[in-house]
Scaffold this active site. Structure first.
Site, PDB file in Angstrom:
ATOM      1  N   PRO A 115      -5.910   6.380  -4.602  1.00 49.78           N
ATOM      2  CA  PRO A 115      -6.611   7.226  -5.574  1.00 49.78           C
ATOM      3  C   PRO A 115      -8.108   6.980  -5.481  1.00 49.78           C
ATOM      4  CG  PRO A 115      -5.607   5.331  -6.669  1.00 49.78           C
ATOM      5  CD  PRO A 115      -5.144   5.297  -5.246  1.00 49.78           C
ATOM      6  N   MET A 116      -8.880   8.061  -5.340  1.00 44.00           N
ATOM      7  CA  MET A 116     -10.333   7.932  -5.224  1.00 44.00           C
ATOM      8  C   MET A 116     -11.004   8.995  -6.079  1.00 44.00           C
ATOM      9  SD  MET A 116     -10.812   7.108  -1.129  1.00 44.00           S
ATOM     10  CE  MET A 116      -9.455   8.165  -0.566  1.00 44.00           C
ATOM     11  N   CYS A 152     -10.742  -0.818 -10.784  1.00 46.66           N
ATOM     12  CA  CYS A 152     -11.973  -0.088 -10.495  1.00 46.66           C
ATOM     13  C   CYS A 152     -13.186  -0.888 -10.960  1.00 46.66           C
ATOM     14  CB  CYS A 152     -11.963   1.270 -11.172  1.00 46.66           C
ATOM     15  SG  CYS A 152     -13.441   2.249 -10.824  1.00 46.66           S
ATOM     16  N   LYS A 184      -2.420  -0.770 -10.043  1.00 43.84           N
ATOM     17  CA  LYS A 184      -3.321  -1.054  -8.919  1.00 43.84           C
ATOM     18  C   LYS A 184      -4.435  -1.949  -9.436  1.00 43.84           C
ATOM     19  CE  LYS A 184      -5.934   1.088  -5.148  1.00 43.84           C
ATOM     20  NZ  LYS A 184      -7.259   0.473  -5.318  1.00 43.84           N
ATOM     21  N   ASN A 196      -3.907  -3.061   0.005  1.00 43.85           N
ATOM     22  CA  ASN A 196      -4.980  -2.095   0.176  1.00 43.85           C
ATOM     23  C   ASN A 196      -6.253  -2.852   0.569  1.00 43.85           C
ATOM     24  OD1 ASN A 196      -7.128  -0.408  -2.116  1.00 43.85           O
ATOM     25  ND2 ASN A 196      -6.553   0.365  -0.117  1.00 43.85           N
ATOM     26  N   GLY A 197      -7.030  -2.237   1.452  1.00 47.19           N
ATOM     27  CA  GLY A 197      -8.280  -2.844   1.867  1.00 47.19           C
ATOM     28  C   GLY A 197      -8.421  -2.910   3.379  1.00 47.19           C
ATOM     29  N   ASP A 198      -9.323  -2.106   3.934  1.00 43.80           N
ATOM     30  CA  ASP A 198      -9.650  -2.128   5.371  1.00 43.80           C
ATOM     31  C   ASP A 198      -8.528  -1.643   6.280  1.00 43.80           C
ATOM     32  OD1 ASP A 198     -12.099  -3.163   4.613  1.00 43.80           O
ATOM     33  OD2 ASP A 198     -11.576  -5.242   5.119  1.00 43.80           O
ATOM     34  N   GLY A 206      -7.540   4.017   1.931  1.00 49.40           N
ATOM     35  CA  GLY A 206      -8.569   4.698   1.160  1.00 49.40           C
ATOM     36  C   GLY A 206      -9.668   5.224   2.051  1.00 49.40           C
TER      37      GLY A 206
END
Length: 357
Positions: free
Chosen positions: A20-21, A106, A143, A208-210, A233
């Site tokens: 989600p962004m 966030c 998240k 999540n991440g990279d 993402g």
């Protein structure tokens, strides 16, 4: 703990999700990604519970707009008031979402005033928010990040979340303070899996991440057994075809060319790559026009996406500059139509004239 039956139980292992962004994963861009190569799960943009409770739909500005062909689609919500979370989760259930995901990671200043990563420092509120969201009857996931300031906060914080009988826990492998300025802490994955297995083996674990693309995600899942899902993402900005399998019969496999490789009439793979990206750009423009009356979003919000599609050929920078100065989708289409690359694509012997341009 009883394992709630939901779409989460029927996902492939490992599964892939589009992160989600904010101002990115709206109904328009989700359909673009779906065409390029769909993940197993989609999430909405962040929608604020308290804003909706007090101001109605105008407060969430089309963030929950969806279509009937989007499944599974999870509403990502945030806020610090359990009562508001309860009402908003019920609203999401009435709209037909497949699940609720609570944003507890966030780092934006606007979010941490009453939610987002601020809940890492307010675990009592976080727990109450989860319980409130569950009253809607949808599967609830979370998240979050490893911690607020220090990486070593992760164990205590994640244990609290795992004790809440959530269906999935997605962990952005950085702290709030780290933002995205350091590499994701993959070195902690095995320890996190061990904690999950001890506290809540029924809870799915997503990292999540990279993560760049499906190939990279599968390699991580193989390296770290126990990981159930991979969330991408920023990787979708580098490659909108990142979720597609290389054997899917699509041309996306050509998108793995080096970023500095430029198109020429002697480079078939580069022509194919640019043709695909131009196709998606045109599709994005058309979808924007279709849904704009409902989202109310100005043309300016499209400009963050142009760098996804216009790259890898001589003159890409100049075309991007033209698009950034456009004031409408029709003007953007006109710039694309006039660009020499369009003729190169249509004149290529292997590319059909009916291509979406």
């Amino acid at each position: 703990m009883t394992k709630m039956k939901s779409f989460w139980n029927n996902l492939p292992q490992p599964f892939f999700a589009l992160a989600p962004m904010e101002a990115v994963t709206d109904v328009v861009f989700r359909h673009v990604v779906q065409r390029a190569g769909a993940p197993d799960i989609f999430f909405t943009e962040f929608a604020n519970a308290t804003g909706w409770v007090h101001a109605g739909d105008k407060a969430i500005a089309g963030r929950l707009l969806k279509t009937d062909d989007e499944h599974p689609l999870v509403a990502q919500i945030w806020g610090g008031e359990p009562g508001d979370m309860e009402q908003f989760a019920a609203h999401c259930a009435r709209l037909g979402f497949d699940g609720i995901d609570i944003n507890m990671g966030c780092p934006a200043k606007s979010a941490i005033k009453s939610g987002g990563a601020a809940l890492i420092r307010r675990p009592d509120v976080a727990v109450a928010a989860i319980h409130a969201a569950k009253t809607a009857g949808l599967p609830v996931s979370v998240k979050t990040r490893l911690g607020y300031t220090h990486v070593n906060e992760w164990r205590e914080w994640l244990q609290i979340l795992l004790e809440q009988n959530i269906v999935n826990l997605t962990i952005h492998l950085r702290t709030k303070k780290e933002m995205s300025k350091v590499p994701a802490h993959y070195e902690l994955i095995d320890d996190i899996v061990t904690l999950r297995d001890a506290v809540a083996p029924h809870t799915l674990l997503t990292i999540n991440g990279d993560i760049r693309d499906r190939e990279h995600g599968l390699a991580l899942a193989s390296e770290y057994p126990g990981v159930n899902g991979l969330m991408i993402g920023r990787g979708v900005f580098a490659n909108p075809f990142c979720f597609a399998a290389n054997d899917a019969g699509c041309l996306h496999s050509q998108n793995n060319l080096e970023q500095n490789e430029t198109i020429s009439t002697n480079n078939d793979s580069a022509v194919i790559r640019c043709a695909e990206l131009f196709s998606l750009l045109r599709y994005h423009l058309d979808l924007f026009d279709r849904y704009q009356p409902q989202t109310g979003r100005p043309f300016e919000t499209l400009k963050r996406f142009f760098k996804i599609y216009v790259k890898g050929f001589d003159g890409a920078k100049e075309l991007r500059d033209q698009l950034m100065h456009a004031t409408s989708t029709d003007e953007a289409r006109n710039f694309i139509k006039k660009h020499p690359l369009r003729d190169m694509i249509l004149c290529s012997w292997f590319w059909p004239q009916s291509f979406y341009l």
